[in-house]
Motif scaffolding. Structure first.
Motif, mmCIF file in Angstrom:
data_model
loop_
_atom_site.group_PDB
_atom_site.id
_atom_site.type_symbol
_atom_site.label_atom_id
_atom_site.label_comp_id
_atom_site.label_asym_id
_atom_site.label_seq_id
_atom_site.Cartn_x
_atom_site.Cartn_y
_atom_site.Cartn_z
ATOM 1 N N PRO A 84 -6.147 -18.941 -33.599
ATOM 2 C CA PRO A 84 -4.826 -18.430 -33.247
ATOM 3 C C PRO A 84 -4.850 -17.325 -32.190
ATOM 4 N N GLU A 85 -5.918 -16.537 -32.152
ATOM 5 C CA GLU A 85 -5.965 -15.419 -31.207
ATOM 6 C C GLU A 85 -6.284 -15.850 -29.773
ATOM 7 N N ARG A 86 -6.667 -17.096 -29.584
ATOM 8 C CA ARG A 86 -6.992 -17.547 -28.227
ATOM 9 C C ARG A 86 -5.728 -17.983 -27.488
ATOM 10 N N PRO A 87 -5.515 -17.512 -26.259
ATOM 11 C CA PRO A 87 -4.333 -17.913 -25.494
ATOM 12 C C PRO A 87 -4.338 -19.411 -25.224
ATOM 13 N N ARG A 88 -3.140 -19.986 -25.186
ATOM 14 C CA ARG A 88 -2.985 -21.401 -24.866
ATOM 15 C C ARG A 88 -2.218 -21.499 -23.554
ATOM 16 N N LEU A 89 -2.902 -21.934 -22.515
ATOM 17 C CA LEU A 89 -2.334 -21.940 -21.177
ATOM 18 C C LEU A 89 -2.084 -23.356 -20.683
ATOM 19 N N LEU A 90 -1.062 -23.499 -19.852
ATOM 20 C CA LEU A 90 -0.780 -24.748 -19.151
ATOM 21 C C LEU A 90 -0.702 -24.440 -17.671
ATOM 22 N N MET A 91 -1.590 -25.030 -16.879
ATOM 23 C CA MET A 91 -1.536 -24.817 -15.431
ATOM 24 C C MET A 91 -0.338 -25.590 -14.885
ATOM 25 N N SER A 92 0.600 -24.863 -14.289
ATOM 26 C CA SER A 92 1.861 -25.470 -13.880
ATOM 27 C C SER A 92 2.444 -24.710 -12.698
ATOM 28 N N PRO A 93 2.940 -25.418 -11.651
ATOM 29 C CA PRO A 93 3.537 -24.718 -10.504
ATOM 30 C C PRO A 93 4.814 -23.969 -10.854
ATOM 31 N N ARG A 94 5.390 -24.237 -12.003
ATOM 32 C CA ARG A 94 6.598 -23.514 -12.395
ATOM 33 C C ARG A 94 6.295 -22.336 -13.320
ATOM 34 N N GLY A 95 5.012 -22.087 -13.559
ATOM 35 C CA GLY A 95 4.618 -20.991 -14.440
ATOM 36 C C GLY A 95 4.700 -19.646 -13.753
ATOM 37 N N ILE A 137 -0.958 -20.764 -9.960
ATOM 38 C CA ILE A 137 -1.849 -20.067 -9.021
ATOM 39 C C ILE A 137 -1.262 -20.028 -7.616
ATOM 40 N N GLY A 138 -0.022 -20.492 -7.458
ATOM 41 C CA GLY A 138 0.599 -20.420 -6.133
ATOM 42 C C GLY A 138 1.782 -21.355 -6.009
ATOM 43 N N ASP A 139 2.571 -21.120 -4.993
ATOM 44 C CA ASP A 139 3.779 -21.912 -4.780
ATOM 45 C C ASP A 139 3.479 -23.182 -3.985
ATOM 46 N N GLY A 145 -3.905 -30.148 -12.838
ATOM 47 C CA GLY A 145 -4.200 -28.761 -13.157
ATOM 48 C C GLY A 145 -5.659 -28.373 -13.130
ATOM 49 N N GLU A 146 -6.545 -29.330 -12.853
ATOM 50 C CA GLU A 146 -7.978 -29.038 -12.933
ATOM 51 C C GLU A 146 -8.438 -27.995 -11.920
ATOM 52 N N ILE A 147 -8.025 -28.142 -10.670
ATOM 53 C CA ILE A 147 -8.447 -27.180 -9.641
ATOM 54 C C ILE A 147 -7.894 -25.796 -9.975
ATOM 55 N N ALA A 148 -6.648 -25.744 -10.456
ATOM 56 C CA ALA A 148 -6.065 -24.467 -10.858
ATOM 57 C C ALA A 148 -6.841 -23.861 -12.022
ATOM 58 N N ALA A 149 -7.261 -24.693 -12.968
ATOM 59 C CA ALA A 149 -8.037 -24.206 -14.101
ATOM 60 C C ALA A 149 -9.379 -23.643 -13.651
ATOM 61 N N LEU A 150 -10.020 -24.313 -12.708
ATOM 62 C CA LEU A 150 -11.289 -23.822 -12.163
ATOM 63 C C LEU A 150 -11.109 -22.446 -11.543
ATOM 64 N N ALA A 151 -10.016 -22.263 -10.801
ATOM 65 C CA ALA A 151 -9.750 -20.979 -10.165
ATOM 66 C C ALA A 151 -9.541 -19.887 -11.209
ATOM 67 N N LEU A 152 -8.759 -20.196 -12.229
ATOM 68 C CA LEU A 152 -8.496 -19.203 -13.274
ATOM 69 C C LEU A 152 -9.778 -18.828 -14.011
ATOM 70 N N ILE A 153 -10.566 -19.822 -14.366
ATOM 71 C CA ILE A 153 -11.810 -19.537 -15.100
ATOM 72 C C ILE A 153 -12.754 -18.703 -14.256
ATOM 73 N N ASP A 154 -12.890 -19.046 -12.980
ATOM 74 C CA ASP A 154 -13.779 -18.290 -12.095
ATOM 75 C C ASP A 154 -13.337 -16.833 -12.004
ATOM 76 N N ALA A 155 -12.025 -16.612 -11.869
ATOM 77 C CA ALA A 155 -11.503 -15.251 -11.773
ATOM 78 C C ALA A 155 -11.828 -14.448 -13.024
ATOM 79 N N CYS A 156 -11.791 -15.104 -14.186
ATOM 80 C CA CYS A 156 -12.103 -14.423 -15.449
ATOM 81 C C CYS A 156 -13.596 -14.176 -15.610
ATOM 82 N N VAL A 157 -14.390 -15.197 -15.342
ATOM 83 C CA VAL A 157 -15.835 -15.112 -15.596
ATOM 84 C C VAL A 157 -16.477 -13.982 -14.811
ATOM 85 N N ARG A 158 -16.058 -13.793 -13.569
ATOM 86 C CA ARG A 158 -16.694 -12.759 -12.741
ATOM 87 C C ARG A 158 -16.433 -11.360 -13.272
#
Length: 251
Positions: A84-95, A137-139, A145-158
């Motif tokens: 339950p404590e883990r965020p649940r995200l949806l990569m979406s251009p309307r987010g 991740i942008g307009d 959503g895979e490329i967006a997910a890769l970007a988000l994960i990379d930003a977090c991991v670093r």
């Protein structure tokens, strides 16, 4: 997050072979190999129940394209067994736009579940029923959503402890304090007639810091007025005037 439970990204996708992809090389790849973080790519299609492994259907009300089915995607989310404590995200251009502040929050937690949409989107009832936070991740629109997910994960991991070589590396970057990063220079001293700004080789650390701050302010004001508008105004100087950054990029 404890040392026994590394930061973990769980990705729901129709193309699990896309992961770790570029996350398997460079800083993220070395950190992955050393166990500083983990990634799990789960195939949404594994939750399909018919013999054709169907995951989509035509949109209710008509229109082009296809929509990911509520029953299949909900089953895939449930099967992932996310705490339950883990965020649940949806990569979406309307987010909501992904910010460095949100990245820092995600990096400090246990790691998110990330749903990668495809086609025209996913059934709204899954977003509502499974509490998915829509993130952009942008307009612009991607194929999925895979490329967006890769970007988000990379930003977090670093930002995870032990990933970057120097702890200060992440504190003087664009967006770390609401400003764009100042220009960077290195050898040679003279390149195609353009020298390194003299102040950067002066050895005066206070003046270097002041120059860099002024450059960051100037770049932000010129290129990202939306960010600049959020920066608190400086107190007036002795003459009762407020300093306005000059729009320049070198000394």
């Amino acid at each position: 997050m404890t040392n026994s439970s590394p930061w973990r990204a769980t990705v729901l996708t129709l193309f699990p072979e896309m992961f770790p992809g570029p996350l398997g090389v460079s800083l993220a790849g070395r950190a992955l190999a050393s166990g500083l973080w983990e990634i799990e790519a789960r195939d949404i299609r594994a939750s399909a129940t018919d013999r054709h492994r169907s995951v989509d259907d035509t949109p209710a009300g008509g229109g082009p394209g296809m929509v990911l089915r509520a029953d299949v995607l909900a089953a895939a989310i449930d099967a992932a067994g996310i705490a339950p404590e883990r965020p649940r995200l949806l990569m979406s251009p309307r987010g909501r736009p992904l910010t460095q502040a949100r990245v820092a929050e995600l990096a400090q937690g246990p790691g998110p579940l990330i749903v990668c949409g495809r086609f025209e989107g996913i059934d709204q009832r899954v977003i509502d029923g499974r509490g998915l936070e829509e993130v952009s991740i942008g307009d612009y629109v991607l194929s999925g959503g895979e490329i967006a997910a890769l970007a988000l994960i990379d930003a977090c991991v670093r930002l995870l402890p032990g990933v970057m070589g120097k702890e200060a590396s992440g504190t003087e970057e664009s967006f770390s304090d609401g400003l764009l990063e100042y220009p960077q220079y290195t050898r040679p001293q003279l390149f195609e007639g353009a020298p390194i700004p003299e102040i950067l080789t002066s050895g005066d650390h206070a003046k270097v810091a002041s120059w860099r701050r002024a450059q960051s302010e100037a770049l932000t004001a010129a290129r990202r007025p939306d960010l600049w508008a959020q920066i608190p105004p400086k107190p007036p100087n002795r003459a009762g005037r407020q300093k306005t950054p000059k729009n320049k990029t070198d000394g």
